[in-house]
Design a protein around this motif. Structure first.
Motif, mmCIF file in Angstrom:
data_model
loop_
_atom_site.group_PDB
_atom_site.id
_atom_site.type_symbol
_atom_site.label_atom_id
_atom_site.label_comp_id
_atom_site.label_asym_id
_atom_site.label_seq_id
_atom_site.Cartn_x
_atom_site.Cartn_y
_atom_site.Cartn_z
ATOM 1 N N ALA A 62 46.270 37.484 47.566
ATOM 2 C CA ALA A 62 45.028 37.646 46.806
ATOM 3 C C ALA A 62 45.306 37.694 45.311
ATOM 4 C CB ALA A 62 44.301 38.909 47.260
ATOM 5 N N LEU A 63 46.347 38.412 44.913
ATOM 6 C CA LEU A 63 46.694 38.485 43.492
ATOM 7 C C LEU A 63 47.105 37.122 42.951
ATOM 8 C CD1 LEU A 63 48.629 41.865 43.446
ATOM 9 C CD2 LEU A 63 46.380 41.398 42.476
ATOM 10 N N LEU A 66 43.991 35.023 42.494
ATOM 11 C CA LEU A 66 43.257 35.430 41.293
ATOM 12 C C LEU A 66 43.937 34.934 40.024
ATOM 13 C CD1 LEU A 66 42.232 39.076 42.226
ATOM 14 C CD2 LEU A 66 40.713 37.123 41.932
ATOM 15 N N VAL A 69 42.921 31.372 38.920
ATOM 16 C CA VAL A 69 41.556 31.071 38.481
ATOM 17 C C VAL A 69 41.636 30.517 37.069
ATOM 18 C CG1 VAL A 69 39.304 32.071 37.897
ATOM 19 C CG2 VAL A 69 40.527 32.839 39.951
ATOM 20 N N ALA A 76 35.844 33.775 34.773
ATOM 21 C CA ALA A 76 37.306 33.902 34.879
ATOM 22 C C ALA A 76 37.863 34.889 33.874
ATOM 23 C CB ALA A 76 37.974 32.552 34.708
#
Length: 85
Positions: A62-63, A66, A69, A76
């Motif tokens: 997940a990190l 992110l 982005v 963002a």
């Protein structure tokens, strides 16, 4: 087990302990013991959150998602700081 006597305890604190005791089905003595144990564990850092195995992998993924982005002037940029000049 040692007996502990608490004196000069604020009525609000006693009420809070009483509500926790009632909600948990404990007597006041058990509630104070549980609260001391939890509080000391948190204060000592023994209650730190640690992710292991699949949870750690999911958080890492997940990190990384992110981080990928793209930069834009809107969504963002949420939570990002401006680059140093």
């Amino acid at each position: 087990m040692a007996d502990i006597m608490l004196s000069d305890i604020d009525d609000t604190l006693i009420d809070r302990i009483g509500r926790i005791a009632a909600r948990s089905g404990w007597d006041m003595s058990s509630a104070i013991t549980h609260l001391l144990e939890k509080g000391l564990a948190a204060y000592d850092g023994a209650a730190e959150v640690r992710f292991e195995g699949s949870e750690a992998a999911a958080l890492q993924a997940a990190l990384e998602a992110l981080a990928s982005v793209p930069d834009d002037p809107g969504f963002a940029m949420i939570g990002r700081t401006a680059a140093a000049s």
